[in-house]
Each structure stands twice: as structure tokens, then as C-alpha cells.
Design a protein around this motif. Structure first.
Motif, mmCIF file in Angstrom:
data_model
loop_
_atom_site.group_PDB
_atom_site.id
_atom_site.type_symbol
_atom_site.label_atom_id
_atom_site.label_comp_id
_atom_site.label_asym_id
_atom_site.label_seq_id
_atom_site.Cartn_x
_atom_site.Cartn_y
_atom_site.Cartn_z
ATOM 1 N N GLY A 31 0.792 -1.221 0.000
ATOM 2 C CA GLY A 31 0.000 0.000 0.000
ATOM 3 C C GLY A 31 0.822 1.267 0.000
ATOM 4 O O GLY A 31 0.379 2.313 -0.493
ATOM 5 N N SER A 32 2.041 1.192 0.526
ATOM 6 C CA SER A 32 2.907 2.372 0.559
ATOM 7 C C SER A 32 3.805 2.479 -0.664
ATOM 8 O O SER A 32 4.637 3.398 -0.754
ATOM 9 N N ARG A 33 3.639 1.560 -1.620
ATOM 10 C CA ARG A 33 4.533 1.521 -2.785
ATOM 11 C C ARG A 33 3.799 1.777 -4.105
ATOM 12 O O ARG A 33 4.343 1.524 -5.173
ATOM 13 N N LEU A 34 2.587 2.288 -4.043
ATOM 14 C CA LEU A 34 1.772 2.445 -5.244
ATOM 15 C C LEU A 34 2.451 3.287 -6.307
ATOM 16 O O LEU A 34 2.336 3.007 -7.505
ATOM 17 N N ASP A 35 3.154 4.332 -5.896
ATOM 18 C CA ASP A 35 3.764 5.266 -6.840
ATOM 19 C C ASP A 35 5.196 4.894 -7.214
ATOM 20 O O ASP A 35 5.843 5.627 -7.953
ATOM 21 N N HIS A 36 5.672 3.777 -6.711
ATOM 22 C CA HIS A 36 7.045 3.364 -6.990
ATOM 23 C C HIS A 36 7.126 2.601 -8.314
ATOM 24 O O HIS A 36 6.298 1.728 -8.592
ATOM 25 N N LYS A 37 8.123 2.934 -9.118
ATOM 26 C CA LYS A 37 8.370 2.201 -10.356
ATOM 27 C C LYS A 37 9.160 0.930 -10.050
ATOM 28 O O LYS A 37 9.761 0.807 -8.972
ATOM 29 N N PRO A 38 9.158 -0.044 -10.970
ATOM 30 C CA PRO A 38 9.815 -1.324 -10.677
ATOM 31 C C PRO A 38 11.251 -1.191 -10.178
ATOM 32 O O PRO A 38 11.666 -1.925 -9.285
ATOM 33 N N GLY A 39 12.005 -0.256 -10.737
ATOM 34 C CA GLY A 39 13.389 -0.085 -10.324
ATOM 35 C C GLY A 39 13.551 0.380 -8.889
ATOM 36 O O GLY A 39 14.648 0.295 -8.325
ATOM 37 N N GLN A 40 12.470 0.864 -8.291
ATOM 38 C CA GLN A 40 12.495 1.319 -6.902
ATOM 39 C C GLN A 40 11.986 0.252 -5.930
ATOM 40 O O GLN A 40 11.878 0.512 -4.731
ATOM 41 N N LEU A 41 11.659 -0.914 -6.454
ATOM 42 C CA LEU A 41 11.114 -2.007 -5.647
ATOM 43 C C LEU A 41 12.106 -3.152 -5.562
ATOM 44 O O LEU A 41 12.889 -3.389 -6.487
ATOM 45 N N SER A 42 12.060 -3.892 -4.462
ATOM 46 C CA SER A 42 12.883 -5.096 -4.333
ATOM 47 C C SER A 42 12.339 -6.193 -5.247
ATOM 48 O O SER A 42 11.225 -6.096 -5.779
#
Length: 219
Positions: free
Chosen positions: A128-139
Motif C-alpha cells: 500500500g505504501s509503494r503504489l507510486d514506486h516504479k519497478p526499479g524502486q522495488l525489491s
């Protein structure tokens, strides 16, 4: 939910599937196991309507998918089948919410409806806190959870997963495996999973062993 009857498939002179029969009930988690080259991914592609058998039939929710036209098949696939692959195949220019919305947009749903459903799924999967994150910003584990949310977007009849934890470390793989069990409990979701991962195979309701293009044992 699924009935595969006498499915055969060849590529040139190489026969990959040699008369496969398989039935899967609603809410069942079935792992397809076996050595590389046994025909597991080829069978999954045919079940997922990404390829057609040379002989045999595939019924999903009592629909003979071989009788559907190309356009009907595309619409059926988008609505009734969710895919999870070893590599998440997220679009790098879109954020998590936008990636999850894509199947709904293809189905003609409104932006508001799609974003509401995508937000609910991402919240359910702990993102829920990662909605605006692009794939490169995710583990890696978060990226695969976004892919799971995308697969669930249109509330499909089947989720097909091909080595879904093959690109994850052991901790993230374990969390993904538990997520499948949780989703089955929450939604009575049906999963068919091709895997070499023993842990994932062991948490399934049933293991189906393939060898040389045939299902040879139910474990």
C-alpha cells in the motif's frame, strides 16, 4: 475448473506433449513438476491459451477454448487467466499501480474502477505504501508481488505460474509461496504452478509429475 483431454503438441518433428490428461478443481493448488524438457511449460502455455494443441481439447469453466476465435480467445484470456512468470515483466516506465491496472484497461474498465481494484490488491499484498514506486524502486520480492496483483486484477478463474519464485532469494520465495496459500484461502483462487522448487511443490494440494511429454504420476 480445468479439464485437459488427450493434448498433443509438436514443434516440427519434435513431439513435446503426447496425450496429456489433467483435471483441476476450483480452489486447488496444483504443482506440475519434472525434469527440464518434460513438457511442463508447453502444457502451461496451452492451458493459458498462448499456444494451441495439435490434438486434444482444453476446457476452462466448461468452455472449449479451441472453439474460440482469435478475438474471443484474447478476451477470454484477459478475463479468466492470470499469469505469473519467473521474471515479473513489469513495464519499467509505469509505477506499481499503473502496472496492476493494465489488464483492467485492456478489458475496457474505467480508470476509477481499475485504480480502486488495483489499490485494494496492492494493499492486500502489503504494498500500500509503494503504489507510486516504479519497478526499479522495488525489491525483487516486491516486484513479484506487483506481478501477482496484476494477475489477480480481473478476478480470473485460473492463475498460471511458471517458476514464479525462480528469480527470488529463499526468504522472498518462501513469502511468495505462503502468499499463494493465503490467496487460495481468501478468494478460493485456483493455481497451476510449474516449479522446480520443492518447498512450493510441497505446499500444493497435489503434485503432477511430467516425464517425456506425459503426466506419469499424481503425488
Amino acid at each position: 475448473m480445468l479439464k485437459v483431454q488427450s493434448v498433443n503438441k509438436s514443434y516440427g518433428k519434435l513431439q513435446i506433449l503426447k496425450g496429456v490428461d489433467l483435471e483441476v478443481a476450483r480452489g486447488e493448488i496444483v504443482a506440475i513438476v519434472g525434469a527440464s524438457g518434460a513438457g511442463k511449460s508447453s502444457l502451461l502455455n496451452i492451458i493459458g491459451t498462448l499456444d494451441r494443441p495439435d490434438l486434444g481439447t482444453v476446457f476452462i469453466k466448461n468452455q472449449d477454448i479451441n472453439k474460440l476465435s482469435r478475438n474471443q480467445l484474447s478476451a477470454f484470456r484477459n478475463k479468466e487467466i492470470g499469469f505469473i512468470f519467473q521474471f515479473h515483466h513489469l513495464l519499467v516506465e509505469f509505477n506499481a499501480l499503473e502496472n496492476v491496472c493494465i489488464p483492467a484497461f485492456i478489458a475496457g474498465k474505467s480508470k476509477a474502477e481499475a485504480e480502486k481494484r488495483a489499490t485494494e490488491l496492492l494493499n492486500l499484498l502489503g504494498l500500500g505504501s509503494r503504489l507510486d514506486h516504479k519497478p526499479g524502486q522495488l525489491s525483487g520480492g516486491e516486484q513479484q508481488r506487483v506481478a501477482v496483483a496484476r494477475a489477480l486484477m480481473n478476478n480470473p478463474a485460473l492463475i498460471l505460474a511458471d517458476e514464479p519464485s525462480g528469480n527470488l532469494d529463499s526468504t522472498n520465495a518462501h513469502e511468495l509461496h505462503q502468499l499463494f496459500v493465503d490467496l487460495r484461502r481468501e478468494f478460493n483462487q485456483t493455481f497451476i504452478i510449474v516449479t522446480h522448487n520443492e518447498e512450493l511443490a510441497d505446499i500444493s494440494d497435489r503434485k503432477v509429475l511430467m516425464k517425456d511429454g506425459l503426466i506419469v504420476e499424481h503425488l
